[in-house]
Structure formats: structure tokens, C-alpha cells
Motif scaffolding. Structure first.
Motif, short mmCIF file in Angstrom:
data_model
loop_
_atom_site.label_atom_id
_atom_site.label_comp_id
_atom_site.label_asym_id
_atom_site.label_seq_id
_atom_site.Cartn_x
_atom_site.Cartn_y
_atom_site.Cartn_z
N ARG A 27 0.83 -1.21 0.00
CA ARG A 27 0.00 0.00 0.00
C ARG A 27 0.87 1.26 0.00
O ARG A 27 0.55 2.24 -0.68
CB ARG A 27 -0.94 0.00 1.20
CG ARG A 27 -2.09 -0.96 1.02
CD ARG A 27 -3.09 -0.88 2.15
NE ARG A 27 -4.22 -1.77 1.89
CZ ARG A 27 -4.87 -2.43 2.82
NH1 ARG A 27 -4.55 -2.30 4.09
NH2 ARG A 27 -5.87 -3.23 2.49
N ASP A 31 0.76 3.98 -2.90
CA ASP A 31 0.44 5.37 -2.55
C ASP A 31 1.51 6.35 -3.05
O ASP A 31 1.19 7.51 -3.32
CB ASP A 31 0.26 5.53 -1.04
CG ASP A 31 -1.03 4.90 -0.54
OD1 ASP A 31 -1.91 4.58 -1.37
OD2 ASP A 31 -1.16 4.70 0.68
N SER A 40 -3.74 4.29 -5.96
CA SER A 40 -4.28 4.07 -4.61
C SER A 40 -5.75 3.65 -4.59
O SER A 40 -6.12 2.72 -3.88
CB SER A 40 -4.09 5.33 -3.76
OG SER A 40 -2.73 5.60 -3.60
N GLU A 41 -6.56 4.36 -5.35
CA GLU A 41 -8.01 4.06 -5.30
C GLU A 41 -8.35 2.70 -5.90
O GLU A 41 -9.43 2.16 -5.65
CB GLU A 41 -8.84 5.17 -5.93
CG GLU A 41 -8.45 5.56 -7.32
CD GLU A 41 -7.43 6.70 -7.38
OE1 GLU A 41 -7.26 7.26 -8.46
OE2 GLU A 41 -6.79 7.00 -6.37
N GLU A 42 -7.45 2.10 -6.67
CA GLU A 42 -7.69 0.77 -7.25
C GLU A 42 -7.20 -0.35 -6.35
O GLU A 42 -7.64 -1.48 -6.49
CB GLU A 42 -6.93 0.63 -8.58
CG GLU A 42 -7.38 1.55 -9.66
CD GLU A 42 -6.48 1.46 -10.88
OE1 GLU A 42 -7.04 1.45 -11.99
OE2 GLU A 42 -5.24 1.40 -10.73
N TYR A 43 -6.27 -0.06 -5.48
CA TYR A 43 -5.63 -1.10 -4.69
C TYR A 43 -6.47 -1.39 -3.45
O TYR A 43 -6.39 -0.68 -2.46
CB TYR A 43 -4.21 -0.70 -4.31
CG TYR A 43 -3.40 -1.87 -3.83
CD1 TYR A 43 -2.88 -2.80 -4.73
CD2 TYR A 43 -3.17 -2.08 -2.49
CE1 TYR A 43 -2.16 -3.89 -4.29
CE2 TYR A 43 -2.45 -3.17 -2.05
CZ TYR A 43 -1.95 -4.07 -2.95
OH TYR A 43 -1.24 -5.15 -2.52
N LYS A 44 -7.28 -2.43 -3.52
CA LYS A 44 -8.25 -2.72 -2.46
C LYS A 44 -8.05 -4.11 -1.85
O LYS A 44 -8.98 -4.68 -1.29
CB LYS A 44 -9.66 -2.58 -2.99
CG LYS A 44 -9.99 -1.19 -3.51
CD LYS A 44 -11.42 -1.11 -3.97
CE LYS A 44 -11.77 0.18 -4.63
NZ LYS A 44 -11.51 1.38 -3.94
N LYS A 45 -6.85 -4.65 -1.95
CA LYS A 45 -6.59 -5.99 -1.43
C LYS A 45 -6.84 -6.03 0.07
O LYS A 45 -6.40 -5.17 0.81
CB LYS A 45 -5.15 -6.40 -1.73
CG LYS A 45 -4.87 -7.86 -1.41
CD LYS A 45 -3.43 -8.23 -1.70
CE LYS A 45 -3.30 -8.79 -3.07
NZ LYS A 45 -1.96 -9.36 -3.31
N THR A 46 -7.59 -7.05 0.50
CA THR A 46 -7.87 -7.23 1.93
C THR A 46 -6.79 -8.11 2.56
O THR A 46 -6.05 -8.80 1.86
CB THR A 46 -9.24 -7.91 2.13
OG1 THR A 46 -9.16 -9.24 1.61
CG2 THR A 46 -10.36 -7.13 1.44
#
Length: 175
Positions: A27, A31, A40-46
Motif C-alpha cells: 500500500r 500510494d 491508490s483508489e484501485e488497490y483494495k486488497k484485503t
């Protein structure tokens, strides 16, 4: 595997317990917005997805991830991943990430050196590939110094803004 570099940092194989630190590093790099494809707004890995990804890397004998640590803090990583297709089974791609404040300290070089040593010992791997932003001269110089050769370029592969593009330089090394 654990390798020490003059007590500055150590390199070791990933374990599942690293998932949180790896996700934080990824992240942070995303960023920065400078050398990673996703924004940043696409990277949503949990965290759950991250744990599953690390577990799959560990299980696959043709994939690996090495971690660089300084005083127990994850400051870099290199991932080697392969595809399942038979005709591509001898090759794989690397992705490397180093925290900004730890770049130009030899972390990337040692990660790459250890990854190449692993690949050379793996009878299933013959070719190590990568793609690098044409603007990332420090990384390009490192790859060349370690024997990687440019095999192609995707012109204007990444669009940063209306009139700003970056080429994707494709490099390889046989092991």
C-alpha cells in the motif's frame, strides 16, 4: 533461507505471518504513485486476500517470495511468480518493492541476488522476466548489473495523465 548483510538487514523466505506487513508495504508503494501500475483508489486488497496469496506462493514449488528486514521491520520484498500454462512453465516474472527510505542501500541487489540463486537451484525455472517503468532508471541499472537484458519495450504502456505516458521495459535473464 535467511541471509544477513553485515547486520544491516536480512533476507528470508516469506511466511504467512508476514501478510500484514507485506500488505502495508504494498500500500505504501502504491500510494507513492511513482513505480507501480495500480493507483491508490484501485488497490483494495484485503488482509484475507493477502494471506491466501502468500499461502499459495508458499505451496507452489515454482513460486517464491523473499522478504528484506531491518530490525524485524519488513522493508522490501521480491516475488517470483509463474503461470500454470505448460508452455510457460519454465519461466516466471519478478516484482520487487523497497520502502523509499531504504532504497540505494543494497536491499534490492541482495533480494535480487538471492532470488536468482533460488531460481538457479530450481530445476523447473529457466528464465526470469520482469517489466520496469522506463522512468525507473535506478531499477533498470540494477537489473542490467545483475545480467538482465532488455528484450522489448511496450511503448506508452502506462498512461499517467492526458499527455503523459511511460514505456514498459521488458527484461529477462536465463538461469
Amino acid at each position: 533461507m535467511t541471509v544477513k548483510n553485515k547486520d544491516k538487514f536480512s533476507i528470508r523466505t516469506v511466511c504467512v505471518e508476514d501478510a500484514t506487513a507485506i500488505l502495508a508495504l504494498q500500500r505504501e508503494i502504491v500510494d507513492e504513485g511513482e513505480f507501480f501500475i495500480a493507483v491508490s483508489e484501485e488497490y483494495k486488497k484485503t488482509l484475507e486476500e493477502q494471506i491466501e496469496w502468500v499461502q499459495n506462493l508458499i505451496k507452489n514449488e515454482r513460486d517464491t517470495m523473499l522478504i528484506a528486514e531491518i530490525d524485524g521491520e519488513v522493508v522490501g520484498l521480491i516475488v517470483f511468480s509463474t503461470q500454470k500454462l505448460i508452455r510457460l512453465s519454465h519461466t516466471g516474472s519478478i516484482t520487487m518493492m523497497i520502502k523509499k527510505e531504504h532504497r540505494s542501500m543494497g536491499v534490492g541487489k541482495l533480494l535480487l541476488k538471492e532470488l536468482l540463486a533460488w531460481a538457479e537451484q530450481n530445476p523447473l525455472i529457466e528464465k526470469v522476466c520482469l517489466g520496469v517503468f522506463s522512468t525507473n532508471q535506478r531499477a533498470i541499472n540494477l537489473y542490467k548489473s545483475m545480467g538482465f537484458v532488455e528484450e522489448g519495450r511496450k511503448i506508452k504502456e502506462f498512461k499517467l495523465s492526458d499527455n503523459e505516458y511511460i514505456d514498459d521495459i521488458l527484461m529477462y535473464k536465463f538461469v
